[in-house]
Design a protein around this motif. Structure first.
Motif, PDB file in Angstrom:
ATOM      1  N   VAL A   1      -6.047  -2.562 -10.057  1.00  0.00           N
ATOM      2  CA  VAL A   1      -6.290  -3.475  -9.036  1.00  0.00           C
ATOM      3  C   VAL A   1      -6.058  -4.934  -9.472  1.00  0.00           C
ATOM      4  O   VAL A   1      -5.715  -5.827  -8.563  1.00  0.00           O
ATOM      5  N   ALA A   2      -5.911  -5.104 -10.581  1.00  0.00           N
ATOM      6  CA  ALA A   2      -5.902  -6.678 -11.046  1.00  0.00           C
ATOM      7  C   ALA A   2      -4.247  -6.945 -10.990  1.00  0.00           C
ATOM      8  O   ALA A   2      -4.138  -7.969 -10.776  1.00  0.00           O
ATOM      9  N   ASP A   3      -3.236  -6.076 -11.220  1.00  0.00           N
ATOM     10  CA  ASP A   3      -1.798  -6.426 -11.206  1.00  0.00           C
ATOM     11  C   ASP A   3      -0.946  -5.448 -10.572  1.00  0.00           C
ATOM     12  O   ASP A   3       0.253  -5.548 -10.558  1.00  0.00           O
ATOM     13  N   GLY A   4      -1.557  -4.277  -9.831  1.00  0.00           N
ATOM     14  CA  GLY A   4      -0.689  -3.355  -9.367  1.00  0.00           C
ATOM     15  C   GLY A   4       0.167  -2.418 -10.323  1.00  0.00           C
ATOM     16  O   GLY A   4       0.934  -1.629  -9.704  1.00  0.00           O
ATOM     17  N   SER A   5      -0.335  -2.638 -11.739  1.00  0.00           N
ATOM     18  CA  SER A   5       0.624  -1.945 -12.636  1.00  0.00           C
ATOM     19  C   SER A   5       0.144  -0.404 -12.807  1.00  0.00           C
ATOM     20  O   SER A   5      -0.933   0.028 -12.096  1.00  0.00           O
ATOM     21  N   VAL A   6       0.950   0.545 -13.211  1.00  0.00           N
ATOM     22  CA  VAL A   6       0.581   1.918 -12.958  1.00  0.00           C
ATOM     23  C   VAL A   6      -0.219   2.209 -14.335  1.00  0.00           C
ATOM     24  O   VAL A   6      -0.205   1.932 -15.555  1.00  0.00           O
ATOM     25  N   GLU A   7      -1.543   2.782 -13.890  1.00  0.00           N
ATOM     26  CA  GLU A   7      -2.466   3.310 -14.740  1.00  0.00           C
ATOM     27  C   GLU A   7      -2.370   4.802 -15.124  1.00  0.00           C
ATOM     28  O   GLU A   7      -2.413   5.230 -16.154  1.00  0.00           O
ATOM     29  N   ARG A   8      -1.779   5.351 -14.089  1.00  0.00           N
ATOM     30  CA  ARG A   8      -1.494   6.983 -14.303  1.00  0.00           C
ATOM     31  C   ARG A   8      -0.306   7.444 -13.247  1.00  0.00           C
ATOM     32  O   ARG A   8      -0.375   6.855 -12.083  1.00  0.00           O
TER      33      ARG A   8
ATOM     34  N   ALA B   1       0.964  -1.085   0.041  1.00  0.00           N
ATOM     35  CA  ALA B   1       0.145   0.259  -0.185  1.00  0.00           C
ATOM     36  C   ALA B   1       0.750   1.160  -0.096  1.00  0.00           C
ATOM     37  O   ALA B   1       0.290   2.242   0.156  1.00  0.00           O
ATOM     38  N   ILE B   2       2.218   1.066  -0.118  1.00  0.00           N
ATOM     39  CA  ILE B   2       3.129   2.078  -0.193  1.00  0.00           C
ATOM     40  C   ILE B   2       3.384   2.554  -1.762  1.00  0.00           C
ATOM     41  O   ILE B   2       3.874   2.025  -2.399  1.00  0.00           O
ATOM     42  N   CYS B   3       3.007   3.698  -2.276  1.00  0.00           N
ATOM     43  CA  CYS B   3       2.955   4.173  -3.530  1.00  0.00           C
ATOM     44  C   CYS B   3       4.613   4.176  -3.949  1.00  0.00           C
ATOM     45  O   CYS B   3       5.435   4.606  -3.289  1.00  0.00           O
TER      46      CYS B   3
ATOM     47  N   GLU C   1      -7.177   5.147  -1.396  1.00  0.00           N
ATOM     48  CA  GLU C   1      -8.325   4.721  -1.702  1.00  0.00           C
ATOM     49  C   GLU C   1      -8.485   3.899  -3.003  1.00  0.00           C
ATOM     50  O   GLU C   1      -7.239   3.712  -3.865  1.00  0.00           O
ATOM     51  N   VAL C   2      -9.434   2.866  -2.864  1.00  0.00           N
ATOM     52  CA  VAL C   2      -9.432   1.860  -4.233  1.00  0.00           C
ATOM     53  C   VAL C   2     -10.892   2.351  -4.567  1.00  0.00           C
ATOM     54  O   VAL C   2     -11.931   2.224  -4.109  1.00  0.00           O
ATOM     55  N   ALA C   3     -11.016   2.706  -5.907  1.00  0.00           N
ATOM     56  CA  ALA C   3     -12.172   2.989  -6.719  1.00  0.00           C
ATOM     57  C   ALA C   3     -12.118   2.922  -8.112  1.00  0.00           C
ATOM     58  O   ALA C   3     -10.912   3.232  -8.708  1.00  0.00           O
ATOM     59  N   ASP C   4     -13.014   2.697  -8.813  1.00  0.00           N
ATOM     60  CA  ASP C   4     -12.987   2.717 -10.242  1.00  0.00           C
ATOM     61  C   ASP C   4     -11.975   1.952 -10.854  1.00  0.00           C
ATOM     62  O   ASP C   4     -11.372   2.015 -11.886  1.00  0.00           O
ATOM     63  N   GLY C   5     -11.679   0.473 -10.168  1.00  0.00           N
ATOM     64  CA  GLY C   5     -10.792  -0.192 -10.732  1.00  0.00           C
ATOM     65  C   GLY C   5      -9.404   0.017 -10.495  1.00  0.00           C
ATOM     66  O   GLY C   5      -8.262  -0.560 -11.142  1.00  0.00           O
ATOM     67  N   THR C   6      -8.951   1.208  -9.666  1.00  0.00           N
ATOM     68  CA  THR C   6      -7.730   1.721  -9.384  1.00  0.00           C
ATOM     69  C   THR C   6      -7.414   1.803  -8.027  1.00  0.00           C
ATOM     70  O   THR C   6      -8.376   2.107  -7.106  1.00  0.00           O
ATOM     71  N   ILE C   7      -6.133   1.641  -7.469  1.00  0.00           N
ATOM     72  CA  ILE C   7      -5.623   1.968  -6.265  1.00  0.00           C
ATOM     73  C   ILE C   7      -5.166   3.290  -6.365  1.00  0.00           C
ATOM     74  O   ILE C   7      -3.935   3.586  -7.306  1.00  0.00           O
ATOM     75  N   ASN C   8      -5.343   4.298  -5.474  1.00  0.00           N
ATOM     76  CA  ASN C   8      -5.038   5.743  -5.716  1.00  0.00           C
ATOM     77  C   ASN C   8      -4.172   6.296  -4.710  1.00  0.00           C
ATOM     78  O   ASN C   8      -4.639   6.125  -3.566  1.00  0.00           O
ATOM     79  N   CYS C   9      -3.244   6.801  -4.994  1.00  0.00           N
ATOM     80  CA  CYS C   9      -2.500   7.637  -3.895  1.00  0.00           C
ATOM     81  C   CYS C   9      -2.785   9.264  -3.959  1.00  0.00           C
ATOM     82  O   CYS C   9      -2.723   9.854  -4.970  1.00  0.00           O
ATOM     83  N   PRO C  10      -2.784   9.549  -2.630  1.00  0.00           N
ATOM     84  CA  PRO C  10      -3.303  10.944  -2.335  1.00  0.00           C
ATOM     85  C   PRO C  10      -2.228  11.950  -2.697  1.00  0.00           C
ATOM     86  O   PRO C  10      -2.402  13.342  -2.819  1.00  0.00           O
TER      87      PRO C  10
ATOM     88  N   GLY D   1      -1.402  11.831  -7.011  1.00  0.00           N
ATOM     89  CA  GLY D   1      -2.170  11.448  -7.922  1.00  0.00           C
ATOM     90  C   GLY D   1      -1.940   9.971  -8.790  1.00  0.00           C
ATOM     91  O   GLY D   1      -2.536   9.702  -9.817  1.00  0.00           O
ATOM     92  N   SER D   2      -0.860   9.536  -8.445  1.00  0.00           N
ATOM     93  CA  SER D   2      -0.796   8.071  -8.979  1.00  0.00           C
ATOM     94  C   SER D   2      -1.900   7.048  -8.980  1.00  0.00           C
ATOM     95  O   SER D   2      -2.399   7.149  -7.858  1.00  0.00           O
ATOM     96  N   ARG D   3      -1.961   6.289  -9.966  1.00  0.00           N
ATOM     97  CA  ARG D   3      -3.242   5.260  -9.832  1.00  0.00           C
ATOM     98  C   ARG D   3      -2.494   3.913 -10.443  1.00  0.00           C
ATOM     99  O   ARG D   3      -1.641   3.893 -11.386  1.00  0.00           O
ATOM    100  N   PHE D   4      -3.011   2.868  -9.730  1.00  0.00           N
ATOM    101  CA  PHE D   4      -2.380   1.692  -9.977  1.00  0.00           C
ATOM    102  C   PHE D   4      -3.694   0.571 -10.076  1.00  0.00           C
ATOM    103  O   PHE D   4      -4.642   0.868  -9.509  1.00  0.00           O
TER     104      PHE D   4
END
Length: 135
Positions: free
Chosen positions: A106-113, A78-80, A89-98, A101-104
């Motif tokens: 949920v399926a594999d922890g890969s970077v979405e943004r 859970a550490i960015c 937060e976990v929302a809309d299929g991503t794990i979000n860093c406050p 703004g990085s987003r990962f």
């Protein structure tokens, strides 16, 4: 020519050494593996607490548990990986860093943004009946 240590050079050298030791983390700042791991078999949470397509953040354990598809559970640090903030937060299929703004995913922890460039490290878990445990 012989140089003599003065009180000032000794104090400066001692201070620099103390600062270096105090700031070191024993690593390069990358969180490829956790510094401290919980006990294998440690119960983390009930299966029912992890929504399909979402997840739960366990701040004290520094783990996020996700259920990308019905009955399939994954866990990640859970550490960015950008600047070591705890994801919030976990929302809309991503794990979000406050923090930035990085987003990962949920399926594999890969970077979405980004700005993170590395995925969240995977954590080992098992499902034992209705309980998710550390592996």
């Amino acid at each position: 020519m012989t140089t003599r240590a003065t009180r000032r050079t000794v104090l400066l050298a001692s201070g620099a050494a103390a600062l270096t030791a105090g700031c070191g983390s024993g690593g390069d700042g990358n969180r490829e593996s956790p510094d401290t791991e919980g006990s294998p078999g440690q119960a983390l949470l009930p299966v029912a607490d992890v929504p399909v397509g979402g997840g739960r953040i366990l701040g004290a354990e520094e783990i996020v548990v996700t259920q990308p598809e019905e009955g399939r559970f994954k866990a990640f640090s859970a550490i960015c990986t950008h600047q070591r903030c705890l994801v919030s937060e976990v929302a809309d299929g991503t794990i979000n860093c406050p923090c930035h703004g990085s987003r990962f995913r949920v399926a594999d922890g890969s970077v979405e943004r980004g700005p993170a460039t590395r995925p969240l490290p995977e954590e080992r878990i098992t499902v034992d009946g209705n309980t998710i445990r550390r592996a």
